[in-house]
Design an enzyme around this catalytic site. Structure first.
Site, PDB file in Angstrom:
ATOM      1  N   HIS A   1       0.841  -1.202   0.000  1.00 26.38           N
ATOM      2  CA  HIS A   1       0.000   0.000   0.000  1.00 26.38           C
ATOM      3  C   HIS A   1       0.877   1.253   0.000  1.00 26.38           C
ATOM      4  CE1 HIS A   1       0.829  -0.627   4.279  1.00 26.38           C
ATOM      5  NE2 HIS A   1       0.499   0.611   4.521  1.00 26.38           N
TER       6      HIS A   1
ATOM      7  N   HIS B   1       1.590   3.789   1.976  1.00 24.92           N
ATOM      8  CA  HIS B   1       2.266   4.470   3.092  1.00 24.92           C
ATOM      9  C   HIS B   1       3.779   4.425   2.886  1.00 24.92           C
ATOM     10  CE1 HIS B   1      -1.247   4.323   6.162  1.00 24.92           C
ATOM     11  NE2 HIS B   1      -1.200   5.454   5.493  1.00 24.92           N
TER      12      HIS B   1
ATOM     13  N   ASP C   1       6.289   4.082   4.812  1.00 21.18           N
ATOM     14  CA  ASP C   1       7.120   3.058   5.441  1.00 21.18           C
ATOM     15  C   ASP C   1       6.964   1.709   4.739  1.00 21.18           C
ATOM     16  OD1 ASP C   1       5.088   2.224   8.371  1.00 21.18           O
ATOM     17  OD2 ASP C   1       4.533   2.937   6.384  1.00 21.18           O
ATOM     18  N   HIS C   2       6.197   1.719   3.623  1.00 21.89           N
ATOM     19  CA  HIS C   2       6.089   0.508   2.804  1.00 21.89           C
ATOM     20  C   HIS C   2       6.543   0.718   1.371  1.00 21.89           C
ATOM     21  CE1 HIS C   2       3.853  -2.224   5.591  1.00 21.89           C
ATOM     22  NE2 HIS C   2       3.723  -1.058   6.211  1.00 21.89           N
TER      23      HIS C   2
ATOM     24  N   HIS D   1      -7.530  -1.054   5.885  1.00 15.53           N
ATOM     25  CA  HIS D   1      -6.435  -0.147   6.291  1.00 15.53           C
ATOM     26  C   HIS D   1      -6.447   1.220   5.571  1.00 15.53           C
ATOM     27  CE1 HIS D   1      -2.705   1.064   8.057  1.00 15.53           C
ATOM     28  NE2 HIS D   1      -2.034   1.007   6.927  1.00 15.53           N
TER      29      HIS D   1
ATOM     30  N   ASP E   1      -0.016  -4.027   5.996  1.00 13.75           N
ATOM     31  CA  ASP E   1      -0.833  -3.544   7.122  1.00 13.75           C
ATOM     32  C   ASP E   1      -2.276  -3.844   6.781  1.00 13.75           C
ATOM     33  OD1 ASP E   1       1.076  -0.504   7.805  1.00 13.75           O
ATOM     34  OD2 ASP E   1       1.279  -2.549   8.558  1.00 13.75           O
TER      35      ASP E   1
ATOM     36  N   GLU F   1       2.200  -8.386  10.028  1.00 12.95           N
ATOM     37  CA  GLU F   1       2.697  -7.263  10.807  1.00 12.95           C
ATOM     38  C   GLU F   1       2.200  -7.424  12.229  1.00 12.95           C
ATOM     39  OE1 GLU F   1       4.320  -4.389   9.716  1.00 12.95           O
ATOM     40  OE2 GLU F   1       4.585  -5.265   7.736  1.00 12.95           O
TER      41      GLU F   1
ATOM     42  N   HIS G   1       8.023  -7.045  12.900  1.00 10.78           N
ATOM     43  CA  HIS G   1       7.875  -5.710  13.484  1.00 10.78           C
ATOM     44  C   HIS G   1       7.406  -5.723  14.913  1.00 10.78           C
ATOM     45  CE1 HIS G   1       7.694  -3.295   9.520  1.00 10.78           C
ATOM     46  NE2 HIS G   1       8.847  -3.880   9.728  1.00 10.78           N
TER      47      HIS G   1
END
Lengths: 372, 564
Positions: B68, B70, B72-73, B157, B178, B203, B414
């Site tokens: 997705h 975001h 951090d991905h 999400h 996520d 996650e 994580h």
């Protein structure tokens, strides 16, 4: 659900803050560990139950700048598994030890909350007088250099056992078979007991059994089941013991004269309670003469006892928490029952309440009157 | 016999960046390519040299999958494909493909224009990277090559988020990215069929949380807005995530209607254009049920919500404004913020994470005096609220997903190992994922040969048995401060400063004068040669690396003048 939406809009006016959580299993236990953590535990009989040590969302612990703490969630700090249902859980202060009680009532279990892992481990048990049927031992902790566990299902089986050596350091030594409903340690040498019949007593463990108590069969007589709580107020004389009956009667007593309640009122509840073992009355730690009551239905009621008298009159609660009823997701028939509640140690009007549908609420009602 | 190897690049127990390498049936797949938002140097990128030091990444990787949009991905994707070099296919869903480049460009602008970074990917690199993208539909089996196939599942999400199944022959892995198991107003809950993968990678950042109900979070938002408006204040809500703005608009509209409120609600024009584009994307992506509710409200035909004109910001009286961009780093939301910041009746509600360097990040760190362009200082008197609207799976959600997919094995990424043991036991008990003597498993251990027997034990146990000490790595850094006062006073200043800045952390001042931040220790000592200088010794273990580095750079900036 329309009514849930309505209630939520109402709640903006009724509460300062409100959090609602779903546990994986309902709990009858809400035990504080310090002022930032609580323990909950499942009470199912046919499957494994979880014992969880939860840390409160940070915003409930900070005093200022709450707005900068977006986290509204509980953190599972530690968790453990119990094969048997847990009806009561006590934390031994200043240690990492927990003691639980439930059915079958032949022992109490001792647990360790480790520092280097998140699994709560069973480390031992304390044998108790076995009882038939659904009687299970009540407990309270004498915390001192050598902590002791006070336990018993009946007056005759009351004992204090040293946690480390497992030696019995006190026995009631009586043959009275009255069933106990609650035990509470008041200081290093005294504890209070309440029997299911309503009989109350204060016991000094340095002496042979000679409690100051109400001798008559309980403030309410006529059957029903009772529970009680002694408040930890330091200020002056006046009633500091609250006794609650399953028919909705609530009595306030002065420890110096247990035979004559200072006041006696009738709470507007749907009596009798569907499960009198879940009855709970607590004193607010930070508000004068404020009490909370639960166990009759899906509500928690808060009362201001300042102007009560002894006439048995009906009183109205200062506030009623209805969240467990309105936020219930499943069928309206299966109305949840509040299983337990507790006050936040220092946030004046904040309470935690749990219900039979595994919900856990943290709420802070909006102040309306200056008194409470 | 299946051997599936999973390598998290840049630490599987490090929250902040997702990038996982999976080797299955001879194929190599990279799952996500995230940027670590906490670092400003190369540490924010995953360490791709693990994959190959000399060869071309394109030769080693069969494909890259992005779950997705975001950062951090996907934040390191242009760096990975254009600066390190990868020309193979990059798979993601259509909405992710549409939104990713917008976020990447925004982030690039902040990094380069605001923070003056040099070694960063360019706008052209973002475009070139996106050319390598192959968009996929939900539940569509995509043949990457003769043997490797992938399939995307709905993850909730954010718009376009997907969980991916990777299959080679009879072996399969499911990666969740996520996800969220409780539906909200505009997104449904994640769902997967009983695909029984050999491995489920999930996650677990929120695995140890029990989430407050959505209703209560919404209630909190409404209460804040209502209070500000009641006292005549203006409320600014900076938004990027188009979906989130939608949801909040619907919420406010319903509330305004019910309470018969009169204060105007606006959304800024920048939002309108993006929102229409988003709306079209959204409608084709979402499921039937949500589509129906959504179609009823045609975006900007709210009764109470109108388009914003910059002149309105000066109107007297209460109002609520949704404006972009979301981190207050530029544009209309920043303009409005500057106008309203000086009035304590006003409020700004930050709905999400803000990247370092942005005004959003600064005010969320507690800063109340901001240096703006032309060295002007802006005093922030308005109320700052930080509300987290993000939807992640908690412990309960993870259990639900495991129940749906029925994997043979579960890998939690994580999270900290010590804090995962309970969840591990819970999953094992619930789904009986205990080892089966007949199935081969890859494990790590120490072989002890003693007398005439062999034993395979865990490394921790081996250390214990052999009486060897486990070595803990500890770092120490020295920070020099000009401070002629005594060490104890310097330490006290450090304590006060850190306590006011690090609100999320446990900062303590110990009786011996040292200061602790979580498990990091700071001690003040006098400089051996110069009494006017104090040396701060900052010491931390390997696990606290991130916070340790952050603290060191924070302390290097010096202490505020006049602090006690």
């Amino acid at each position: 659900m329309e009514s849930a939406e309505d209630w939520l809009v109402e709640s903006l006016r009724l509460y300062q803050d409100f959090h609602a959580f779903d546990l994986s299993g309902a709990t009858r236990v809400l035990e504080w560990i310090g002022d930032k953590g609580v323990c909950v535990a499942g009470y199912e009989s046919l499957k494994k139950n979880e014992i969880l040590h939860l840390t409160l969302p940070l915003r409930l612990s900070v005093k200022e700048n709450q707005g900068l703490f977006p986290e509204r969630d509980f953190k599972v700090c530690h968790g453990g598994f119990s094969d048997t249902p847990v009806f009561d859980l006590k934390h031994v202060p200043d240690t990492r030890v927990l003691v639980t009680s439930g059915l079958p009532g032949r022992n109490l279990r001792v647990w360790q909350v480790p520092e280097d892992s998140d699994v709560i481990r069973a480390v031992g048990s304390i044998a108790v007088q076995e009882e038939e049927g659904s009687l299970w031992p009540r407990m309270a902790i004498f915390s001192s250099m050598a902590p002791g566990v006070l336990h018993g299902a009946r007056l005759r089986s009351l004992k204090v056992v040293d946690l480390e050596s497992q030696k019995t350091t006190y026995s009631s030594g009586v043959s009275d078979s009255e069933e106990l409903s609650s035990l509470q340690v008041l200081d290093a040498d005294t504890f209070a007991f309440c029997c299911a019949s309503g009989r109350l007593g204060l016991v000094d463990i340095r002496q042979k059994w000679a409690p100051s108590e109400n001798v008559s069969p309980g403030p309410g007589a006529a059957g029903g089941r009772w529970c009680a709580e002694v408040g930890h107020r330091c200020q002056g004389p006046g009633p500091s013991i609250a006794s609650l009956g399953s028919d909705g009667q609530l009595c306030l007593l002065d420890p110096r004269d247990l035979c004559h309640p200072v006041s006696s009122v009738r709470c507007p509840v749907s009596a009798p309670s569907p499960d009198p073992e879940l009855l709970r009355v607590t004193w607010a730690p930070g508000l004068d003469s404020c009490l909370a009551v639960s166990g009759f239905d899906g509500t928690v009621q808060v009362y201001d006892a300042t102007s009560w008298d002894g006439t048995g009159s009906r009183v109205e609660p200062l506030f009623t928490h209805r969240g467990h009823i309105f936020l219930e997701d499943s069928q309206p028939d299966a109305a949840p029952l509040v299983t337990t509640h507790t006050w936040h140690p220092h946030k004046l009007r904040t309470l935690l309440s749990a219900a039979s549908d595994a919900s856990l609420h943290v709420w802070d009602w909006a102040e309306r009157r200056a008194a409470c | 016999m299946p051997e599936i190897r999973v390598t998290p690049l840049g630490a599987g127990q490090d929250v902040g960046r997702s990038c996982i390498l999976v080797s299955i049936g001879g194929k190599n797949v990279m799952l996500d390519c995230g940027m670590h938002m906490g670092f400003n140097d190369d540490r924010r990128f995953p360490d791709f040299s693990y994959i190959t030091r000399n060869g071309r990444l394109t030769d080693f990787l069969d494909c890259v999958i992005i779950s997705h949009f975001h950062l951090d991905h996907c934040g390191a994707l242009p760096y990975f494909s254009e600066m390190v070099g990868y020309d193979g296919p990059i798979y993601m869903t259509h909405p992710t493909q549409a939104i990713c480049p917008i976020l990447l460009e925004d982030y690039r602008k902040i990094a380069v224009d605001k923070k003056g970074e040099a070694n960063f990917f360019t706008s052209q690199m973002i475009k070139d990277c996106m050319k390598k993208v192959v968009a996929v539909h939900l539940h569509q089996t995509v043949q990457v090559d003769d043997e490797l196939e992938i399939k995307a599942y709905y993850a909730g999400h954010v718009l376009g988020a997907a969980m991916f199944q990777i299959k080679v022959g009879s072996e399969s892995v499911v990666y969740t990215g996520d996800y969220n198991m409780t539906p909200d107003r505009h997104l449904g809950a994640a769902w997967i069929d009983k695909c029984r993968p050999n491995l489920l990678i999930t996650e677990s950042t929120y695995a140890t949380t029990i989430r407050d109900s959505k209703r209560c979070r919404e209630r909190d938002f409404l209460k804040k807005v209502h209070e500000a408006v009641e006292r005549g204040g203006k409320v600014l809500i900076p938004v990027f995530a188009l979906g989130r703005a939608q949801e909040l608009c619907i919420l406010l509209e319903t509330f305004w209607e019910r309470m018969n409120l009169k204060a105007p609600i606006y959304f800024s024009t920048g939002l309108t254009e993006k929102a229409n584009h988003y709306y079209k994307l959204f409608i084709t992506w979402t499921n039937q049920k949500i589509r129906k509710t959504f179609v009823q409200r045609n975006m900007f035909e709210f009764k109470h919500i109108k388009a914003f004109d910059r002149a309105f910001a000066d109107n007297p009286g209460p109002m609520v404004v949704f404006a972009t961009p979301g981190m207050l780093h530029a544009g209309q939301s920043l303009q409005i913020f500057r106008k309203w910041a000086g009035n304590e009746k006003n409020m700004v509600i930050m709905p999400g994470y803000c990247v370092q360097g942005t005004v959003g990040h600064k005010i969320l760190s507690g800063q109340r005096k901001l240096e703006m362009e032309g060295r002007q200082v802006l005093e922030v008197k308005m109320q700052v609220e930080y509300m987290s609207f993000s939807a992640h799976a908690d412990a309960k959600g993870i259990m639900q997903l495991v129940g749906q997919a029925e994997p043979e094995n579960v890998l939690l990424v994580h999270g900290e190992a010590k804090k995962m043991e309970f969840l591990k036991q819970k999953i094992e008990q619930e789904f009986r994922l205990l080892p089966d003597a007949k199935k081969p498993r890859l494990l790590h251990g120490t072989l002890i040969m003693k007398d005439s027997n062999f034993r395979l034990v865990s490394s921790e146990q081996a250390l214990k048995e052999l009486g060897l000490a486990e070595h803990q790595l500890r770092f120490t850094c020295r920070v020099h401060l000009h401070d002629p006062r005594k060490e104890q006073e310097t330490a006290l200043r450090v304590y006060s400063h850190l306590k006011s800045v690090l609100k999320d952390h446990c900062v303590q001042h110990l009786p011996d004068g040292s200061v602790t931040v979580e498990s990091i220790l700071i001690q003040a000592a006098a400089h051996s040669e110069d009494p006017g200088t104090k040396v701060l010794l900052v010491s931390w273990t390997y696990q606290d690396e991130e916070l340790g580095s952050y603290l060191t750079s924070l302390l290097k900036k010096g202490l505020p003048q006049g602090a006690t």
